[in-house]
Write an enzyme that holds these catalytic residues in place. Sequence first.
Site: not given
Ligand code: NAP
Length: 277
Positions: A23, A56
């Site tokens: 995302w 996305y």
């Molecule tokens: P997340 O994975 O909880 O957090 C992503 C954020 O954390 C980004 O800003 C990323 O920054 C940062 N990050 C990642 N690794 C890090 C680290 N080691 N240290 C510090 N910051 C870090 O949030 P999310 O993207 O919402 O959830 C993950 C995935 O789940 C999504 O991308 C999507 O594929 C899926 N999703 C599904 C639904 C659904 O309705 N089914 C809803 C939400 C999400 P950087 O990009 O700068 O690394």
Amino acid sequence: MTPIRTIRLPAGEQVPALGMGTWHLGQDPSKRQQELTALRLGLDLGMTLIDTAQLYVGAEDVVREAIAGRRNEVFIVDKVLPNHATRRGTIDACEESLRALVTDRIDLYLLHWRGAVPLEETVEAFEELIETGKIRFWGVSNFDHSDMEDLFQIAEVDPQTDQVLYNLTHRGIEWDLLPWCRSRRIPIMAYSPLDEGTVLEHPALRKVAERHNATPAQIAIAWVLRHPDIITTPKAGTPEHVRENRGALDIQLTSKDLRDLDKVFEPPTQKVPLDVI
Ligand code: NAP
């Protein structure tokens, strides 16, 4: 480095417990190369499950570029939007995603969340997509316990996962959805394990991280992965974050760590409606 742990889907397929989300990838051209390097590094490190969705914008394009020449290494999870999830609309949406990804199959195709289309219709479309080889498996996302009960009213359903919000600050599924899925051997796929990055500054998390000489992100991911049957897909836009997140699999949280985290991020004591992002 610990070999990547795998989790068995109900159909028997083994997938890595730790994959990658997408995302917000593909939105800023100046970050394109960095994002591609990040996803490719993740594949090199065994995080070969990639979660994406038609919703996305731009993400499927980045995935296509990242997996070019290595499609067979990757387990692609993609999603149909509820307003497309009619019998015909599901098939059309899947074909659009196949074109965007330049692949002949999606490994696991999810209903992104429950909408107005009767579940039977979407399931029929999923079954047709399996028969024609366009998807290998299907599942759901953002389904609460009662939605899963409704889904199982349909004869012979075989969802491979329910992808839901689960992290230190959103623990509601521990009350009912997680045990319900567990009793049917359906692994949960936890999204936003870092609560979109917002949990990382929390002092209690930082304290546990210091004890392990680890980062808060690694502890937050290790905490989700303490369950042997949960898959998670943190999104990382840089190779540094991908490498760091992969390191979460090397961390064994102690009972003291878990107790300390429970004091601040409390487990549910009653039914909490499923949180969604
Ligand atoms: P997340 O994975 O909880 O957090 C992503 C954020 O954390 C980004 O800003 C990323 O920054 C940062 N990050 C990642 N690794 C890090 C680290 N080691 N240290 C510090 N910051 C870090 O949030 P999310 O993207 O919402 O959830 C993950 C995935 O789940 C999504 O991308 C999507 O594929 C899926 N999703 C599904 C639904 C659904 O309705 N089914 C809803 C939400 C999400 P950087 O990009 O700068 O690394």
